[in-house]
Design an enzyme around this catalytic site. Structure first.
Site, mmCIF file in Angstrom:
data_model
loop_
_atom_site.group_PDB
_atom_site.id
_atom_site.type_symbol
_atom_site.label_atom_id
_atom_site.label_comp_id
_atom_site.label_asym_id
_atom_site.label_seq_id
_atom_site.Cartn_x
_atom_site.Cartn_y
_atom_site.Cartn_z
ATOM 1 N N ASP A 79 -15.651 -5.849 -23.319
ATOM 2 C CA ASP A 79 -14.682 -4.820 -23.703
ATOM 3 C C ASP A 79 -14.435 -4.762 -25.206
ATOM 4 O OD1 ASP A 79 -14.138 -3.598 -21.271
ATOM 5 O OD2 ASP A 79 -12.844 -5.253 -20.656
ATOM 6 N N THR A 121 -13.003 3.353 -17.288
ATOM 7 C CA THR A 121 -13.283 4.097 -16.041
ATOM 8 C C THR A 121 -12.160 5.100 -15.725
ATOM 9 O OG1 THR A 121 -12.432 2.158 -14.892
ATOM 10 C CG2 THR A 121 -14.789 2.445 -14.894
ATOM 11 N N ASP A 127 -20.790 -3.313 -21.195
ATOM 12 C CA ASP A 127 -19.855 -2.628 -20.304
ATOM 13 C C ASP A 127 -20.501 -1.287 -19.958
ATOM 14 O OD1 ASP A 127 -17.816 -1.518 -18.887
ATOM 15 O OD2 ASP A 127 -16.240 -2.177 -20.246
ATOM 16 N N ILE A 155 -19.642 1.270 -18.040
ATOM 17 C CA ILE A 155 -18.696 2.361 -18.318
ATOM 18 C C ILE A 155 -17.388 1.706 -18.726
ATOM 19 C CG2 ILE A 155 -17.324 4.292 -17.450
ATOM 20 C CD1 ILE A 155 -19.501 5.064 -15.625
ATOM 21 N N ASP A 156 -17.102 1.775 -19.997
ATOM 22 C CA ASP A 156 -15.843 1.244 -20.501
ATOM 23 C C ASP A 156 -14.836 2.386 -20.478
ATOM 24 O OD1 ASP A 156 -14.074 -0.556 -21.760
ATOM 25 O OD2 ASP A 156 -14.511 0.385 -23.688
ATOM 26 N N ASP A 160 -21.168 3.535 -12.679
ATOM 27 C CA ASP A 160 -21.075 2.190 -13.254
ATOM 28 C C ASP A 160 -22.353 1.379 -12.991
ATOM 29 O OD1 ASP A 160 -18.965 1.103 -14.688
ATOM 30 O OD2 ASP A 160 -17.615 1.134 -12.959
ATOM 31 N N GLU A 181 -20.661 -6.239 -16.654
ATOM 32 C CA GLU A 181 -19.458 -6.187 -15.827
ATOM 33 C C GLU A 181 -19.740 -6.216 -14.321
ATOM 34 O OE1 GLU A 181 -16.820 -2.946 -16.790
ATOM 35 O OE2 GLU A 181 -15.186 -3.937 -15.717
HETATM 36 N N1 LIG Z 1 -4.830 -3.993 -16.261
HETATM 37 C C1 LIG Z 1 -5.564 -3.851 -17.353
HETATM 38 N N2 LIG Z 1 -5.056 -4.194 -18.540
HETATM 39 C C2 LIG Z 1 -5.776 -4.050 -19.652
HETATM 40 N N3 LIG Z 1 -7.040 -3.551 -19.667
HETATM 41 C C3 LIG Z 1 -7.589 -3.207 -18.507
HETATM 42 C C4 LIG Z 1 -6.888 -3.330 -17.297
HETATM 43 N N4 LIG Z 1 -7.675 -2.891 -16.301
HETATM 44 C C5 LIG Z 1 -8.837 -2.526 -16.862
HETATM 45 N N5 LIG Z 1 -8.791 -2.710 -18.194
HETATM 46 C C6 LIG Z 1 -9.859 -2.470 -19.149
HETATM 47 O O1 LIG Z 1 -9.341 -1.999 -20.369
HETATM 48 C C7 LIG Z 1 -10.341 -1.217 -21.003
HETATM 49 C C8 LIG Z 1 -9.854 0.137 -21.317
HETATM 50 O O2 LIG Z 1 -8.909 0.002 -22.242
HETATM 51 P P1 LIG Z 1 -8.212 1.295 -22.774
HETATM 52 O O3 LIG Z 1 -7.129 1.585 -21.822
HETATM 53 O O4 LIG Z 1 -7.789 0.908 -24.118
HETATM 54 O O5 LIG Z 1 -9.226 2.351 -22.781
HETATM 55 C C9 LIG Z 1 -11.442 -1.117 -20.081
HETATM 56 O O6 LIG Z 1 -12.368 -2.107 -20.412
HETATM 57 C C10 LIG Z 1 -10.819 -1.369 -18.772
HETATM 58 O O7 LIG Z 1 -11.741 -1.776 -17.853
HETATM 59 P P2 LIG Z 1 -12.960 -0.819 -17.447
HETATM 60 O O8 LIG Z 1 -14.020 -1.016 -18.461
HETATM 61 O O9 LIG Z 1 -13.344 -1.323 -16.121
HETATM 62 O O10 LIG Z 1 -12.430 0.587 -17.437
HETATM 63 MG MG LIG Z 2 -14.330 -2.083 -20.040
#
Ligand SMILES: Nc1ncnc2c1ncn2[C@@H]1O[C@H](COP(=O)(O)O)[C@@H](O)[C@H]1OP(=O)(O)O
Ligand SMILES: [Mg+2]
Length: 461
Positions: A395, A248, A243, A245-246, A157, A181
């Site tokens: 996101d 994770t 982002d 790493i979108d 990240d 992020e």
């Molecule tokens: N509790 C949560 N509810 C909804 N989205 C979340 C939650 N926690 C992290 N995310 C973020 O939702 C996105 C992923 O969505 P999806 O499940 O559709 O792939 C990511 O951006 C992720 O963050 P991150 O970028 O840190 O992974």
């Molecule tokens: Mg994300």
């Protein structure tokens, strides 16, 4: 117990020699055409330039440029320093290469007012994707993900964010502001020294392996580069939105994730790129996230008024893409989060039922969903986070323009456009829906009915 990779040792050696031989008058002249950087600039960027590293990187760049065409995809890198268990696991041999020389598409030439920014953004996410691929390979081979050890994803990240920030600073014209992020707070705490060292090694090794830049990050430089992403964005001026790493969770599972970068100009998203290292280049329709095609790694890009394109991360020629033209929900399929904690699967299932969608949901992680939708792999994207979750602009910024420039529509569940001008968060408390212009009216109606029923059921409890 950690293992020092040979490349790590080399970088350290070069660092030491470079510090000894560093000359304040040295001007750096190995940078992309149109840019002149000197040590004052280096100091402003929190970077160190080393004459020895400059010389070695520039000569290796020439050698690599000659052999580029023969190198296989995906490339692998010297990885971050791994735990003993990870080090014992099988791994691929590192292979050095430059970033691919991308074929210029129509979007990058005449008529695109953001052509230079687009080229910089593509280069930035491609380099970051390489770092992420190397780390994900190690995670998958070593089984780290099953031990609740989140440090590799943390390293990736931060590393991804630093590399994107670096490339944008080096190559994108205009002033620099980044809404991203990650920040360095956790890394400045006691006990974070080892992870900071791992990030520093990984970033420096990736830069040396790539060979485009003759730069070395100190640990302090790493921390300050991460904090480049602290901008608040807002309605005026230009801001990059990242982002690193979108998805994770998908990254840790060895599944889909994206490096998502967009440009906000006077409150509007004008450019977006999505690097999806694990997304097949061919359609994933009806295959629940997989594809029969061999080539994996897609780079989506869009600029306002210029359409959306996809190319391979290894630089096949870009191709224009557009959303599907389905107008009957019976023929439609829909994307949603893989993780039920991220989106209410029971609500999306009732929306699909109301609409008459027959196909089961296609569940994949990250903004890769926007890219897949933009090329017509599916017809609808539904995202309904649980109550209390606040959506961040990074996101959806890149994904939304990739979709809208391909002819799609993205709105919130109240029917409003997404507003990226309010700072780091999107100001909405419903869900986000996306589809083509034929299906949107009936989709919005089904969504609003399903939410109403959900609220009525909740009030009876
Ligand atoms: N509790 C949560 N509810 C909804 N989205 C979340 C939650 N926690 C992290 N995310 C973020 O939702 C996105 C992923 O969505 P999806 O499940 O559709 O792939 C990511 O951006 C992720 O963050 P991150 O970028 O840190 O992974
Ligand atoms: Mg994300």
């Amino acid at each position: 117990m950690y293992v020092q990779t040979p490349a790590g040792l080399l970088v350290r050696l070069i660092h030491v020699i470079g510090l000894i031989s560093w000359a304040p008058s040295c001007r750096v002249s190995f940078f992309p055409a149109g840019h002149r950087y000197n040590l004052d600039m280096a100091a402003r960027m929190g970077l160190l330039y080393h004459p020895v590293l400059l010389a070695s990187a520039s000569s290796s760049s020439r050698a690599l440029a000659l052999s580029r065409a023969r190198l296989p995809y995906p490339p692998t890198f010297h990885t971050y320093r791994r735990s003993a268990s990870a080090a014992a696991s099988p791994r691929l041999r590192p292979c050095r290469r430059l970033l691919p020389a991308r074929a210029m598409s129509s979007s990058e030439t005449a008529g695109n007012p953001y052509a230079a920014e687009l080229a910089a953004a593509k280069k930035a996410v491609t380099l970051a994707a390489r770092l992420c691929q190397a780390v994900q390979q190690d995670i998958v081979y070593s089984g780290v993900q099953s031990k609740a050890d989140k440090s590799p994803v943390t390293v990736a990240d931060y590393g991804s964010q630093i590399l994107v920030s670096l490339v944008l600073k080096m190559e994108a014209p205009g002033s620099f502001s980044l809404v991203a992020e990650e920040d360095s707070e956790e890394l400045r705490k006691d006990g974070a020294e080892e992870i900071l060292e791992n990030i520093t090694d990984l970033v420096n090794e990736t830069i040396v392996d790539d060979g485009s830049y003759s730069i070395y990050f100190s640990k302090e430089g790493i921390l300050s580069a991460i904090d480049d992403g602290k901008s608040e964005g807002g309605p005026s001026g230009r801001h990059w939105v990242l982002d690193p790493i979108d998805g994770t969770k998908g990254f840790l599972r060895g599944d889909q994730y994206a490096i998502a970068l967009a440009l906000l100009d006077e409150g509007k998203i004008v450019l977006g790129v999505l690097a999806c290292p694990n997304l097949p280049l061919s359609s994933i329709s009806n295959l629940n996230g997989s594809s029969s095609g061999d080539q994996v790694g897609a780079l989506f890009s869009a600029t306002i008024g210029c359409g959306t394109e996809v190319e391979s991360l290894d630089s096949s020629p870009p191709q224009k893409i557009s959303v599907c033209s389905i107008d009957d929900p019976v023929d439609a399929s829909f994307f949603e989060s893989y993780e039920s904690a991220h989106s209410m699967h029971d609500l999306t299932s009732s929306i699909a039922k109301k609409l008459g969608v027959q196909a089961p949901p296609v569940r994949i992680d990250s903004q890769a969903k926007y890219g897949a939708l933009a090329r017509g792999d599916g017809a609808i994207y539904l995202r309904f986070p649980h109550k209390g979750y606040r959506e961040k602009i990074w996101d959806h910024a890149a994904g939304s323009i990739v979709l809208t420039e391909a002819g799609g529509i993205v709105i919130d569940a109240s029917g409003n456009d997404l507003d990226f001008s309010k700072g780091r968060f999107l100001d909405l408390d419903t869900g986000i829906i996306a589809t083509n212009k034929h299906l949107m009216p009936s989709l919005l109606k089904a969504v609003q009915e399903a939410i109403k029923e959900q609220n009525q059921a909740a009030s009876l409890l």
